[in-house]
Design a protein around this motif. Structure first.
Motif, PDB file in Angstrom:
ATOM      1  N   HIS A 184       0.843  -1.203   0.000  1.00  0.00           N
ATOM      2  CA  HIS A 184       0.000   0.000   0.000  1.00  0.00           C
ATOM      3  C   HIS A 184       0.871   1.243   0.000  1.00  0.00           C
ATOM      4  CE1 HIS A 184      -3.850   2.007   0.697  1.00  0.00           C
ATOM      5  NE2 HIS A 184      -3.128   2.916   1.333  1.00  0.00           N
ATOM      6  N   SER A 185       0.450   2.213  -0.794  1.00  0.00           N
ATOM      7  CA  SER A 185       1.172   3.490  -0.822  1.00  0.00           C
ATOM      8  C   SER A 185       0.322   4.523  -0.099  1.00  0.00           C
ATOM      9  CB  SER A 185       1.383   3.902  -2.277  1.00  0.00           C
ATOM     10  OG  SER A 185       1.519   5.298  -2.378  1.00  0.00           O
ATOM     11  N   THR A 186       0.983   5.463   0.590  1.00  0.00           N
ATOM     12  CA  THR A 186       0.208   6.500   1.275  1.00  0.00           C
ATOM     13  C   THR A 186      -0.288   7.549   0.272  1.00  0.00           C
ATOM     14  OG1 THR A 186       2.205   7.754   1.827  1.00  0.00           O
ATOM     15  CG2 THR A 186       1.395   6.200   3.484  1.00  0.00           C
ATOM     16  N   GLY A 187       0.091   7.419  -0.988  1.00  0.00           N
ATOM     17  CA  GLY A 187      -0.479   8.290  -2.030  1.00  0.00           C
ATOM     18  C   GLY A 187       0.509   9.302  -2.561  1.00  0.00           C
ATOM     19  N   GLY A 188       0.572   9.390  -3.906  1.00  0.00           N
ATOM     20  CA  GLY A 188       1.518  10.325  -4.503  1.00  0.00           C
ATOM     21  C   GLY A 188       1.109  10.714  -5.911  1.00  0.00           C
ATOM     22  N   VAL A 189       2.028  11.377  -6.608  1.00  0.00           N
ATOM     23  CA  VAL A 189       1.757  11.866  -7.961  1.00  0.00           C
ATOM     24  C   VAL A 189       2.600  11.031  -8.936  1.00  0.00           C
ATOM     25  CG1 VAL A 189       1.880  13.888  -9.471  1.00  0.00           C
ATOM     26  CG2 VAL A 189       1.313  14.169  -7.038  1.00  0.00           C
ATOM     27  N   ILE A 240      -4.400   8.956   9.673  1.00  0.00           N
ATOM     28  CA  ILE A 240      -3.931   8.333   8.417  1.00  0.00           C
ATOM     29  C   ILE A 240      -3.529   6.877   8.692  1.00  0.00           C
ATOM     30  CG2 ILE A 240      -2.150   8.351   6.623  1.00  0.00           C
ATOM     31  CD1 ILE A 240      -2.092  11.369   6.760  1.00  0.00           C
ATOM     32  N   ALA A 241      -2.749   6.684   9.754  1.00  0.00           N
ATOM     33  CA  ALA A 241      -2.267   5.327  10.067  1.00  0.00           C
ATOM     34  C   ALA A 241      -3.445   4.376  10.277  1.00  0.00           C
ATOM     35  CB  ALA A 241      -1.379   5.368  11.305  1.00  0.00           C
ATOM     36  N   SER A 242      -4.440   4.802  11.041  1.00  0.00           N
ATOM     37  CA  SER A 242      -5.568   3.900  11.334  1.00  0.00           C
ATOM     38  C   SER A 242      -6.424   3.681  10.094  1.00  0.00           C
ATOM     39  CB  SER A 242      -6.407   4.445  12.490  1.00  0.00           C
ATOM     40  OG  SER A 242      -6.831   5.754  12.200  1.00  0.00           O
ATOM     41  N   SER A 243      -6.551   4.718   9.259  1.00  0.00           N
ATOM     42  CA  SER A 243      -7.339   4.597   8.037  1.00  0.00           C
ATOM     43  C   SER A 243      -6.713   3.549   7.102  1.00  0.00           C
ATOM     44  CB  SER A 243      -7.395   5.971   7.348  1.00  0.00           C
ATOM     45  OG  SER A 243      -7.796   5.862   6.018  1.00  0.00           O
ATOM     46  N   ILE A 244      -5.414   3.683   6.874  1.00  0.00           N
ATOM     47  CA  ILE A 244      -4.734   2.751   5.959  1.00  0.00           C
ATOM     48  C   ILE A 244      -4.703   1.339   6.550  1.00  0.00           C
ATOM     49  CG2 ILE A 244      -2.473   2.164   4.965  1.00  0.00           C
ATOM     50  CD1 ILE A 244      -2.071   5.172   4.475  1.00  0.00           C
ATOM     51  N   MET A 245      -4.286   1.248   7.813  1.00  0.00           N
ATOM     52  CA  MET A 245      -4.091  -0.078   8.390  1.00  0.00           C
ATOM     53  C   MET A 245      -5.408  -0.818   8.609  1.00  0.00           C
ATOM     54  SD  MET A 245      -0.942  -0.644   8.286  1.00  0.00           S
ATOM     55  CE  MET A 245      -0.754  -2.159   9.221  1.00  0.00           C
ATOM     56  N   ASP A 254       4.436   1.694   1.394  1.00  0.00           N
ATOM     57  CA  ASP A 254       5.286   2.691   0.730  1.00  0.00           C
ATOM     58  C   ASP A 254       4.841   4.054   1.267  1.00  0.00           C
ATOM     59  OD1 ASP A 254       6.840   4.165  -0.981  1.00  0.00           O
ATOM     60  OD2 ASP A 254       5.652   3.757  -2.787  1.00  0.00           O
ATOM     61  N   VAL A 255       5.631   4.582   2.182  1.00  0.00           N
ATOM     62  CA  VAL A 255       5.262   5.852   2.834  1.00  0.00           C
ATOM     63  C   VAL A 255       5.969   6.982   2.108  1.00  0.00           C
ATOM     64  CG1 VAL A 255       5.282   7.149   4.997  1.00  0.00           C
ATOM     65  CG2 VAL A 255       4.935   4.673   5.032  1.00  0.00           C
ATOM     66  N   LYS A 256       5.170   7.889   1.562  1.00  0.00           N
ATOM     67  CA  LYS A 256       5.742   8.961   0.736  1.00  0.00           C
ATOM     68  C   LYS A 256       6.037  10.200   1.566  1.00  0.00           C
ATOM     69  CE  LYS A 256       4.898   6.845  -3.214  1.00  0.00           C
ATOM     70  NZ  LYS A 256       6.024   6.250  -3.926  1.00  0.00           N
ATOM     71  N   THR A 257       7.089  10.900   1.191  1.00  0.00           N
ATOM     72  CA  THR A 257       7.415  12.154   1.857  1.00  0.00           C
ATOM     73  C   THR A 257       7.764  13.231   0.829  1.00  0.00           C
ATOM     74  OG1 THR A 257       8.916  13.230   3.404  1.00  0.00           O
ATOM     75  CG2 THR A 257       9.828  11.371   2.210  1.00  0.00           C
ATOM     76  N   GLY A 258       7.334  14.454   1.091  1.00  0.00           N
ATOM     77  CA  GLY A 258       7.660  15.553   0.188  1.00  0.00           C
ATOM     78  C   GLY A 258       6.423  16.323  -0.230  1.00  0.00           C
TER      79      GLY A 258
END
Ligand code: URA
Length: 434
Positions: free
Chosen positions: A82-87, A180-185, A199-203
């Motif tokens: 799972h990815s936390t979401g990106g572009v 966020i953590a509880s939503s994804i998990m 896959d935890v995204k940063t930026g």
């Protein structure tokens, strides 16, 4: 127990008990507690935060708010990602067939686009006829026969998260770590895999803008997974510029296919190998990273990962000819360069802005009901560190509407910072949390 007292306790900085958390999650899911009280609680959580124990209790209450998938009928160790979401995040499209071709069963639930970020389900619908609404029986059958199936989240899976997420989206309470953590998990635990690779995204294109916050989120999710008895690993990766070069549904599908043909962009290939290695190790298919990366590279070189993608698309009713001939994917009518106004090094890209350009072109939803245009988007020619001359294309824009295209171009140019000096190269994989 009264919802009013729970809101007050959190507002005053108290720690909620498991009982209190279950009370509000159950009440909200079955419609007994109204949106306005839950909104107040979400805002109190946003400011007062949650302890590790509260976050775990919230996750489990949401996990158990609906059906839990039983994947025991699938042989082998099921590994989810799972990815936390990106572009430009088309990772699942290339990674899942790679991993499946290595022998790891992939039984994955994916989502649609959210805000400026894209979703795997929308991208998969670029294959004409692709069906994401599988029954649980079909889903399990496909994994057992071809090793891979991806379906959309059903209404019965973690319904509390579904309601809460929609509420958070409109009450400015999305970007809280515990929420966020509880939503994804909760979704991942309800989806039944034995091991989870995150896959935890940063930026600037991620929900977590700083590395510090991204690592904290990664640790929080790994801890939740462990407490729930699932093997959980998180990779923290860069989202300060789009992943790869393509942003937009069908354009990203094409880039994923190119990657399976051995012609992927460097950062994207590296991410697939890093996440894939963790999936293979978690699934018992490789002893170490080196062995895992060799196996993943081998399934690209011998074409078996590409064939696995075709098999998967076929099994879910999609036109798999497009895997071998990408001109069959949805195509935009207008393709134009976006020339740079300045000369110099690209020093920064406001990544969320590039996601918004794709939304403006019609590649994402403005409202829940919007139909998306799968063919539109942007393909970057220049990324951070690249030199560009004035007039040289920074990107190509794919559009079906001139007015939207002009608006997106304007916004795109505003997202780029060009400097005389080359900036220091940033690490793409920031670290792994186990
Ligand atoms: N993705 C989710 O599923 N939930 C969040 O809260 C954020 C990203």
């Amino acid at each position: 127990m009264r919802m009013y007292d729970i809101i007050m306790k959190k507002r005053n900085g108290g720690e909620l008990t498991g009982e209190e958390i279950r009370f509000f999650i159950e009440g909200y899911t079955n419609g007994k507690i109204p949106d306005y009280q839950v909104s107040a609680l979400m805002m109190a959580i946003f400011f007062q935060k949650m302890t590790e124990q509260e976050t775990y209790e919230l996750t489990m209450a949401m996990t158990e708010s609906g059906d839990m998938l039983d994947l025991t009928a699938i042989k082998g160790c099921k590994v989810d990602k799972h990815s936390t979401g990106g572009v430009g995040d088309k990772t699942s499209l290339a990674l899942t067939p790679m991993v499946a071709a290595c022998g790891i069963p992939v039984a994955k639930m994916s989502g649609r686009g959210l805000g400026h970020t894209g979703g795997t389900i929308d991208k998969l619908e670029s294959f004409e006829g692709f069906n994401i609404a599988l029954t649980t029986e079909q889903f399990i059958e496909n994994v057992n026969t071809i090793g891979i199936a991806i379906m959309g989240q059903t209404a019965d899976l973690a319904p509390a998260d579904k309601k809460l997420y929609a509420l958070r989206d409109v009450t400015a309470t999305v970007d809280n770590m515990s929420l966020i953590a509880s939503s994804i998990m909760s979704k991942k635990l309800a989806a039944g895999a034995d091991a989870i690779v995150l896959d935890v995204k940063t930026g600037s294109g991620a929900f977590m803008k700083t590395e510090e916050d991204a690592f904290a989120l990664a640790r929080e999710m790994v801890q939740i997974g462990k407490n729930a008895g699932r093997k959980t690993i998180a990779v923290v990766s860069d989202m300060d510029q789009p992943l790869g070069r393509a942003v937009g549904n069908a354009l990203e599908v094409k880039e994923a296919i190119d990657t399976l043909r051995g012609q992927g962009p460097e950062d994207f290939v590296e991410l697939c190998l890093t996440l894939g290695a963790q999936m293979l190790i978690a699934g018992g298919c490789a002893k170490n990273t080196e062995e895992a990366r060799d196996k993943l590279q081998a399934v690209i070189e011998d074409g078996s990962a590409l064939h696995k993608l075709a098999e998967f698309v076929d099994a879910q009713g999609g036109d798999s000819k497009a895997v071998y001939d990408t001109s069959l994917l949805p195509q935009a009518n207008i393709v134009e360069p976006i020339p740079s106004k300045e000369e110099g090094y690209v020093s920064k890209i406001a990544c969320d802005e590039i996601g918004i350009c794709s939304l403006i072109l019609g590649g994402g939803r403005e409202t829940k009901e919007s139909e998306i245009d799968l063919s539109v988007g942007i393909v970057l020619e220049k990324k951070v560190g690249d030199y560009v001359k004035a007039g040289e294309p920074l990107a190509y824009i794919y559009a079906n509407d001139r007015q939207k295209m002009e608006q997106a171009k304007e916004r795109f140019l505003g997202a780029y910072t060009i400097s005389a000096q080359k900036t220091e190269e940033q690490l793409f994989i920031k670290g792994i949390v186990e």
